[in-house]
Design a protein around this motif. Structure first.
Motif, PDB file in Angstrom:
ATOM      1  N   GLU A  53       6.976  -3.484 -11.490  1.00 46.40           N
ATOM      2  CA  GLU A  53       7.069  -4.924 -11.246  1.00 46.40           C
ATOM      3  C   GLU A  53       5.988  -5.388 -10.275  1.00 46.40           C
ATOM      4  N   ASN A  54       4.934  -4.558 -10.074  1.00 46.84           N
ATOM      5  CA  ASN A  54       3.827  -4.872  -9.166  1.00 46.84           C
ATOM      6  C   ASN A  54       4.284  -5.064  -7.724  1.00 46.84           C
ATOM      7  N   THR A  55       5.227  -4.256  -7.298  1.00 43.84           N
ATOM      8  CA  THR A  55       5.692  -4.281  -5.922  1.00 43.84           C
ATOM      9  C   THR A  55       5.046  -3.127  -5.168  1.00 43.84           C
ATOM     10  N   LEU A  56       4.541  -3.431  -3.984  1.00 43.63           N
ATOM     11  CA  LEU A  56       3.962  -2.392  -3.139  1.00 43.63           C
ATOM     12  C   LEU A  56       5.065  -1.706  -2.351  1.00 43.63           C
ATOM     13  N   LEU A  57       4.943  -0.400  -2.196  1.00 43.25           N
ATOM     14  CA  LEU A  57       5.885   0.373  -1.386  1.00 43.25           C
ATOM     15  C   LEU A  57       5.296   0.457   0.019  1.00 43.25           C
ATOM     16  N   THR A  58       5.993  -0.089   1.001  1.00 40.81           N
ATOM     17  CA  THR A  58       5.403  -0.198   2.337  1.00 40.81           C
ATOM     18  C   THR A  58       6.282   0.352   3.454  1.00 40.81           C
ATOM     19  N   ASN A  59       7.254   1.171   3.134  1.00 39.26           N
ATOM     20  CA  ASN A  59       8.178   1.625   4.181  1.00 39.26           C
ATOM     21  C   ASN A  59       7.911   3.064   4.624  1.00 39.26           C
ATOM     22  N   GLY A  60       6.648   3.504   4.590  1.00 32.78           N
ATOM     23  CA  GLY A  60       6.300   4.845   5.025  1.00 32.78           C
ATOM     24  C   GLY A  60       5.308   4.801   6.172  1.00 32.78           C
ATOM     25  N   THR A  61       4.954   5.970   6.659  1.00 25.79           N
ATOM     26  CA  THR A  61       3.992   6.080   7.757  1.00 25.79           C
ATOM     27  C   THR A  61       2.710   6.730   7.255  1.00 25.79           C
ATOM     28  N   LEU A  62       1.611   6.443   7.930  1.00 24.91           N
ATOM     29  CA  LEU A  62       0.298   6.927   7.527  1.00 24.91           C
ATOM     30  C   LEU A  62       0.304   8.430   7.292  1.00 24.91           C
ATOM     31  N   GLY A  63      -0.161   8.836   6.107  1.00 20.94           N
ATOM     32  CA  GLY A  63      -0.266  10.247   5.755  1.00 20.94           C
ATOM     33  C   GLY A  63       1.000  10.866   5.215  1.00 20.94           C
ATOM     34  N   GLN A  64       2.113  10.135   5.260  1.00 23.48           N
ATOM     35  CA  GLN A  64       3.382  10.671   4.760  1.00 23.48           C
ATOM     36  C   GLN A  64       3.272  10.963   3.282  1.00 23.48           C
ATOM     37  N   VAL A  65       3.663  12.163   2.867  1.00 21.26           N
ATOM     38  CA  VAL A  65       3.617  12.568   1.476  1.00 21.26           C
ATOM     39  C   VAL A  65       4.858  12.047   0.766  1.00 21.26           C
ATOM     40  N   VAL A  66       4.654  11.364  -0.360  1.00 24.90           N
ATOM     41  CA  VAL A  66       5.756  10.853  -1.166  1.00 24.90           C
ATOM     42  C   VAL A  66       6.191  11.943  -2.150  1.00 24.90           C
ATOM     43  N   ILE A  67       5.206  12.540  -2.814  1.00 31.06           N
ATOM     44  CA  ILE A  67       5.485  13.645  -3.735  1.00 31.06           C
ATOM     45  C   ILE A  67       4.607  14.809  -3.305  1.00 31.06           C
TER      46      ILE A  67
END
Length: 118
Positions: free
Chosen positions: A104-118
């Motif tokens: 839906e073209n939403t940015l994911l913004t609830n992480g910290t710099l360098g945090q690995v998602v996968i």
């Protein structure tokens, strides 16, 4: 692909091979339709952005066409990028990575710099 269709299966190894991390967008520059007419906003609309990002490990450029977000909205946010795509040249600009958003073209913004998602 339609929303009511599944994509082809991928292996778990393929999924875990993606390097998706939170990166900070440090700079946003316009990519113009025609670089020979940089001051003609009507005949020369913005076709994309060059994002300079901090991955937590390095800094790099990522070319994107997400112009539905303003430069001011993108500047300074930390959001997700796929980082292990091969470097390619788009409109004469080296790009290493891809911004990662929801369908839906939403940015994911609830992480910290360098945090690995996968």
């Amino acid at each position: 692909m339609k929303n009511n269709e599944f994509k082809p299966e991928v292996s778990v190894d393929t999924f875990y091979a993606l390097d998706i991390r939170f990166c900070k967008i440090e700079n946003v520059e316009d990519i113009l339709k025609n670089t020979k007419k940089p001051f003609d906003a009507i005949d020369n609309p913005v076709k994309g952005y060059v994002l300079t990002i901090d991955t937590g490990l390095d800094k790099r450029n990522v070319v994107t066409n997400i112009i539905h977000f303003s430069k001011e909205t993108l500047m300074g946010i930390t959001t997700t990028f796929i980082l292990n795509f091969p470097e390619i040249i788009i409109r004469g600009i080296k790009s290493k990575g891809m911004i990662f958003m929801t369908s839906e073209n939403t940015l994911l913004t609830n992480g910290t710099l360098g945090q690995v998602v996968i």
